[in-house]
Design a protein around this motif. Structure first.
Motif, PDB file in Angstrom:
ATOM      1  N   TRP A  67       7.981  56.679  68.925  1.00  0.00           N
ATOM      2  CA  TRP A  67       8.791  56.521  67.707  1.00  0.00           C
ATOM      3  C   TRP A  67       7.904  56.354  66.472  1.00  0.00           C
ATOM      4  O   TRP A  67       8.213  56.865  65.402  1.00  0.00           O
ATOM      5  CB  TRP A  67       9.723  55.323  67.858  1.00  0.00           C
ATOM      6  CG  TRP A  67      10.666  55.103  66.708  1.00  0.00           C
ATOM      7  CD1 TRP A  67      10.492  54.271  65.639  1.00  0.00           C
ATOM      8  CD2 TRP A  67      11.941  55.731  66.519  1.00  0.00           C
ATOM      9  NE1 TRP A  67      11.571  54.338  64.799  1.00  0.00           N
ATOM     10  CE2 TRP A  67      12.476  55.226  65.308  1.00  0.00           C
ATOM     11  CE3 TRP A  67      12.674  56.669  67.247  1.00  0.00           C
ATOM     12  CZ2 TRP A  67      13.721  55.631  64.818  1.00  0.00           C
ATOM     13  CZ3 TRP A  67      13.912  57.071  66.764  1.00  0.00           C
ATOM     14  CH2 TRP A  67      14.419  56.556  65.564  1.00  0.00           C
TER      15      TRP A  67
ATOM     16  N   SER B  54       8.360  59.083  61.317  1.00  0.00           N
ATOM     17  CA  SER B  54       7.063  58.617  60.810  1.00  0.00           C
ATOM     18  C   SER B  54       6.525  59.571  59.743  1.00  0.00           C
ATOM     19  O   SER B  54       5.991  59.126  58.711  1.00  0.00           O
ATOM     20  CB  SER B  54       6.060  58.491  61.962  1.00  0.00           C
ATOM     21  OG  SER B  54       5.935  59.718  62.650  1.00  0.00           O
TER      22      SER B  54
ATOM     23  N   TYR C 240      15.310  63.169  59.532  1.00  0.00           N
ATOM     24  CA  TYR C 240      14.125  62.634  60.201  1.00  0.00           C
ATOM     25  C   TYR C 240      14.522  61.754  61.390  1.00  0.00           C
ATOM     26  O   TYR C 240      13.900  61.806  62.456  1.00  0.00           O
ATOM     27  CB  TYR C 240      13.284  61.816  59.224  1.00  0.00           C
ATOM     28  CG  TYR C 240      12.887  62.542  57.966  1.00  0.00           C
ATOM     29  CD1 TYR C 240      12.608  63.903  57.985  1.00  0.00           C
ATOM     30  CD2 TYR C 240      12.787  61.877  56.743  1.00  0.00           C
ATOM     31  CE1 TYR C 240      12.241  64.578  56.830  1.00  0.00           C
ATOM     32  CE2 TYR C 240      12.413  62.538  55.585  1.00  0.00           C
ATOM     33  CZ  TYR C 240      12.153  63.885  55.627  1.00  0.00           C
ATOM     34  OH  TYR C 240      11.797  64.540  54.488  1.00  0.00           O
TER      35      TYR C 240
ATOM     36  N   VAL D 203      12.122  61.718  70.970  1.00  0.00           N
ATOM     37  CA  VAL D 203      11.705  60.509  71.698  1.00  0.00           C
ATOM     38  C   VAL D 203      12.429  60.379  73.027  1.00  0.00           C
ATOM     39  O   VAL D 203      11.802  60.164  74.073  1.00  0.00           O
ATOM     40  CB  VAL D 203      11.934  59.256  70.825  1.00  0.00           C
ATOM     41  CG1 VAL D 203      11.757  57.990  71.658  1.00  0.00           C
ATOM     42  CG2 VAL D 203      10.972  59.244  69.651  1.00  0.00           C
TER      43      VAL D 203
ATOM     44  N   THR E 255       9.487  64.132  62.097  1.00  0.00           N
ATOM     45  CA  THR E 255       9.968  62.902  62.718  1.00  0.00           C
ATOM     46  C   THR E 255      10.044  61.808  61.658  1.00  0.00           C
ATOM     47  O   THR E 255       9.632  62.000  60.508  1.00  0.00           O
ATOM     48  CB  THR E 255       9.039  62.472  63.858  1.00  0.00           C
ATOM     49  OG1 THR E 255       7.721  62.263  63.329  1.00  0.00           O
ATOM     50  CG2 THR E 255       8.987  63.532  64.944  1.00  0.00           C
TER      51      THR E 255
ATOM     52  N   SER F 285      13.703  62.418  65.441  1.00  0.00           N
ATOM     53  CA  SER F 285      12.991  61.436  66.259  1.00  0.00           C
ATOM     54  C   SER F 285      13.804  61.034  67.481  1.00  0.00           C
ATOM     55  O   SER F 285      13.254  60.879  68.583  1.00  0.00           O
ATOM     56  CB  SER F 285      12.654  60.190  65.426  1.00  0.00           C
ATOM     57  OG  SER F 285      11.595  60.442  64.545  1.00  0.00           O
TER      58      SER F 285
END
Length: 278
Positions: free
Chosen positions: A207, A226, A69, A77, A224, A73
């Motif tokens: 993010w 989150s 994950y 990002v 991701t 990200s």
């Protein structure tokens, strides 16, 4: 009048101080709990760990797939921030330094798009990405982030480019500097505070973004951080590995904290310059 203003300022400082202490206390408790075993979390939730352990971090990073994950990200990002920064810098430079028909209308239209809620765009965006075959791909999600965070970046950078004197361009052209070289070597360094400011704000927003990632990149190998945190929260209902969950929260917070501590003076400088000059 001065006494009333002073009392108002004191009241504001007290409220902000209390709120800051609450946030710091919560973050400190999460950090402390991430080094505890599950038994310690239940028995002594407010005490320091008897013996700090890194097992929770190992469990979160490996067993709970936080590494996957996290890397997803990082790639999404930073690619989004790079693309958004380059496009918004070029666009804001063109819209503020060159005169052409419809320039102000185009600029106002682009900035006005900031007011459109992203929820209203989900269906048309999904339909377009589906036609392009970019649903459940990193490229598709990156393009969505670039498009949606572009208006804010443009709004900030136009305020900086407007403040640059025309004499700089004229001097560069007289010295034989081409358009792109003049932009890259002279103009871009002068708006560095604005570039850093939008990069930090876009980083924090992307993010921690959840809804768009859930819709456009829902596959497990594309999640991701989150989305991963939400999945970990649901899994805690069955495994009760609270120490691992606290460690995962700390891992998620570390990049944001590091970036803010490192670049906070540039962010403040960017905001104040934009407020005074833009």
């Amino acid at each position: 009048m001065k006494m009333k203003k002073k009392r108002r300022n004191i009241f504001s400082y007290v409220i902000l101080s209390v709120w800051s202490l609450i946030i710091i206390g919560i973050l400190g408790w999460v950090l402390m709990s991430s080094f505890k075993t599950n038994l310690e979390i239940y028995q002594t939730p407010w005490a320091m760990p008897a013996k700090a352990t890194l097992e929770n971090y190992h469990s979160a990073w490996s067993t709970m797939k936080m590494s996957s994950y996290f890397m997803n990200s990082v790639v999404i990002v930073f690619a989004s921030i790079l693309g958004c920064t380059v496009i918004s810098a070029l666009t804001s430079f063109a819209l503020t330094r060159y005169e052409f028909k419809g320039r102000k209308a185009l600029l106002n239209l682009l900035i006005f798009s900031m007011s459109v809620p992203s929820q209203l765009l989900l269906i048309p965006l999904y339909d377009q990405l589906l036609n392009l075959g970019l649903v459940n791909t990193r490229t598709g999600l990156i393009l969505i982030y670039i498009a949606l965070y572009f208006p804010f970046s443009l709004f900030v950078l136009t305020g900086f480019f407007r403040t640059l004197p025309k004499e700089l361009e004229e001097s560069a052209i007289i010295d034989g500097c081409g358009e792109f070289r003049m932009f890259a070597r002279i103009m871009l360094p002068l708006v560095q505070p604005g570039l850093i400011c939008i990069s930090v704000f876009n980083f924090v927003s992307i993010w921690n973004e959840y809804m768009l990632a859930l819709v456009f990149a829902s596959k497990q190998n594309l999640r991701t951080i989150s989305l991963g945190m939400y999945a970990l929260k649901d899994s805690m209902m069955y495994t009760s590995n609270w120490g691992g969950l606290f460690a995962a929260i700390v891992i998620m917070l570390i990049p944001t904290i590091i970036i803010f501590l490192t670049l906070q003076k540039y962010v403040i400088q960017g905001l104040t310059l934009g407020a005074v000059k833009g």
